[in-house]
Enzyme design. Sequence first.
Site, PDB file in Angstrom:
ATOM      1  N   THR A 157      29.523  -1.847  11.758  1.00 44.10           N
ATOM      2  CA  THR A 157      29.787  -3.309  11.320  1.00 44.10           C
ATOM      3  C   THR A 157      28.767  -3.175  10.616  1.00 44.10           C
ATOM      4  OG1 THR A 157      31.690  -3.469  13.212  1.00 44.10           O
ATOM      5  CG2 THR A 157      30.210  -5.511  12.780  1.00 44.10           C
ATOM      6  N   GLU A 182      36.775  -1.738  11.540  1.00 44.94           N
ATOM      7  CA  GLU A 182      37.365  -0.943  12.317  1.00 44.94           C
ATOM      8  C   GLU A 182      37.842  -2.308  14.115  1.00 44.94           C
ATOM      9  OE1 GLU A 182      36.860  -1.601  16.044  1.00 44.94           O
ATOM     10  OE2 GLU A 182      33.820  -1.469  15.619  1.00 44.94           O
ATOM     11  N   PHE A 183      38.858  -2.638  14.100  1.00 44.15           N
ATOM     12  CA  PHE A 183      38.893  -3.263  14.975  1.00 44.15           C
ATOM     13  C   PHE A 183      39.329  -2.336  16.287  1.00 44.15           C
ATOM     14  CE2 PHE A 183      40.280  -4.829  10.897  1.00 44.15           C
ATOM     15  CZ  PHE A 183      39.126  -5.567  11.037  1.00 44.15           C
ATOM     16  N   LYS A 185      39.333  -2.105  20.427  1.00 45.34           N
ATOM     17  CA  LYS A 185      38.772  -2.487  21.526  1.00 45.34           C
ATOM     18  C   LYS A 185      38.435  -1.523  22.616  1.00 45.34           C
ATOM     19  CE  LYS A 185      42.977  -4.416  22.519  1.00 45.34           C
ATOM     20  NZ  LYS A 185      44.110  -4.358  21.473  1.00 45.34           N
ATOM     21  N   LYS A 227      35.986  -8.512   9.022  1.00 49.71           N
ATOM     22  CA  LYS A 227      35.724  -7.967  10.741  1.00 49.71           C
ATOM     23  C   LYS A 227      34.696  -9.087  11.313  1.00 49.71           C
ATOM     24  CE  LYS A 227      34.164  -5.200  14.441  1.00 49.71           C
ATOM     25  NZ  LYS A 227      34.975  -4.596  15.272  1.00 49.71           N
ATOM     26  N   CYS A 245      29.697  -5.554  20.900  1.00 50.55           N
ATOM     27  CA  CYS A 245      30.666  -5.968  19.415  1.00 50.55           C
ATOM     28  C   CYS A 245      29.910  -7.760  19.084  1.00 50.55           C
ATOM     29  CB  CYS A 245      31.693  -5.612  19.197  1.00 50.55           C
ATOM     30  SG  CYS A 245      32.414  -4.599  18.760  1.00 50.55           S
TER      31      CYS A 245
END
Length: 456
Positions: free
Chosen positions: A121, A149-150, A152, A205, A261
């Site tokens: 990120t 990237e997403f 969890k 992002k 994050c």
Amino acid sequence: MRIVVVGTGYVGLVVGACLAETGNDVVCADVHDEKIEGLTRGVLPIFEPGLEELVRRNASHGRLTFTTDIPGAVRGAEVAFIAVGTPPDEDGSADLRHVLAVAEQVGRHMTRELVIVTKSTVPVGTAARVGEAVERHARFPFHLCSNPEFLKEGAAVEDFLRPDRVVLGAESDHARSVMAELYAPFVRTGKPIIFMDIASAEMTKYAANAMLATRISFMNEIANLCERVGANVDLVRRGVGSDGRIGAAFLFPGPGYGGSCFPKDVAALVRAADTAGAPLRILRAVEEANARQKERAFEKLAAAFAAEGLAGRRVAVWGLAFKAQTDDMRESPSLSLVERLLAVGAEVVAHDPAALGEARRRLEDRVALVENGYDALDGADALVVMTDWNEYRHPNFRRMAELLRRPVLVDARNLYDPARMRALGFDYRSIGREPEPAVAGQSSSTPVVSSLIQAR
């Protein structure tokens, strides 16, 4: 396809294992000898459901290997993912030293045309800096790509294998072609691959994480207001989340967001916005609200012991990870609670299904850590539930009441029914579901409600 992934944290390890699962030849590289030695033996440095099996299966078939030899891993690669950490700098901005150091190594050691993918990120403009670092040493053509990237934590493998969407910032036909081929197995059900320019991908992002953090802080603020005016945040959440324009995700009140994050990315976006001359005042309020929310569990516990104080009290804490299904304690609200309790002279005994190892590293011997949640309750004056692990959702309440010295229960995740808990004899306190105790100069919540009505 021959792929190198530099960085074996939450992102890099998941990316490497999932790409190997679809038949690619993947090398995961890292500078930490101990981490690579463990991975080579099948010992993962993190807890993530489904990841250990994925790593072991692909390693046993020779599709996934691990090394500290980054130059050797880069040689011959067709795609290089940069997935190293971007910790916050002192001013909140993202520290890009590791990203740029990897970019330089990639430039030095690439041996063919290469697609270089930033998976870390990073703020807008990073790809240009990565390109400059590569360009200083590269002897072959290269193509830059931003692939945020997403994932969890707690569902990262599932999120990668079955994504809602894949965002790809690429500005050459070669990069778009290679990345579309790489991700094709994961979007067979029709989920989109969204191509865009690199700057927009980098911003996407941060914008996504900031939006989710905003939803959490907003609902926490609503929960706190519910306590003052006599509303029930569970009902409010259902009413709001049923609106198709809003949706139900990330509207559960709690002790504040944490993890690797949201805190870092919100701070970095705020800093980037200030630098660009377009301050994000909403996100400053989100940060402030989240910092306040991390104090709520302690405040509720202190209110339960207002007469005698918390000094010398034994407090049990269920949940140390910032969320369930992970051992990650970075920015965890539980750490804020524990530190506050220790500061006022309380004794803390804690349990977590996955984070005890991380807790020993962070807290050392200042907190008693137990392998069984009920052991934490034995002789405790109170229990605070901080993480919504499944095993905490339906415990033996009668056993809990027998073990606790006093039946004080602060439920920071709203796991239990207030009426049932009171019927069982607990002094039960949750988030946004019961009127807050009267404050000085105010006998009940009625004047607050009246003033709100009059204001309308």
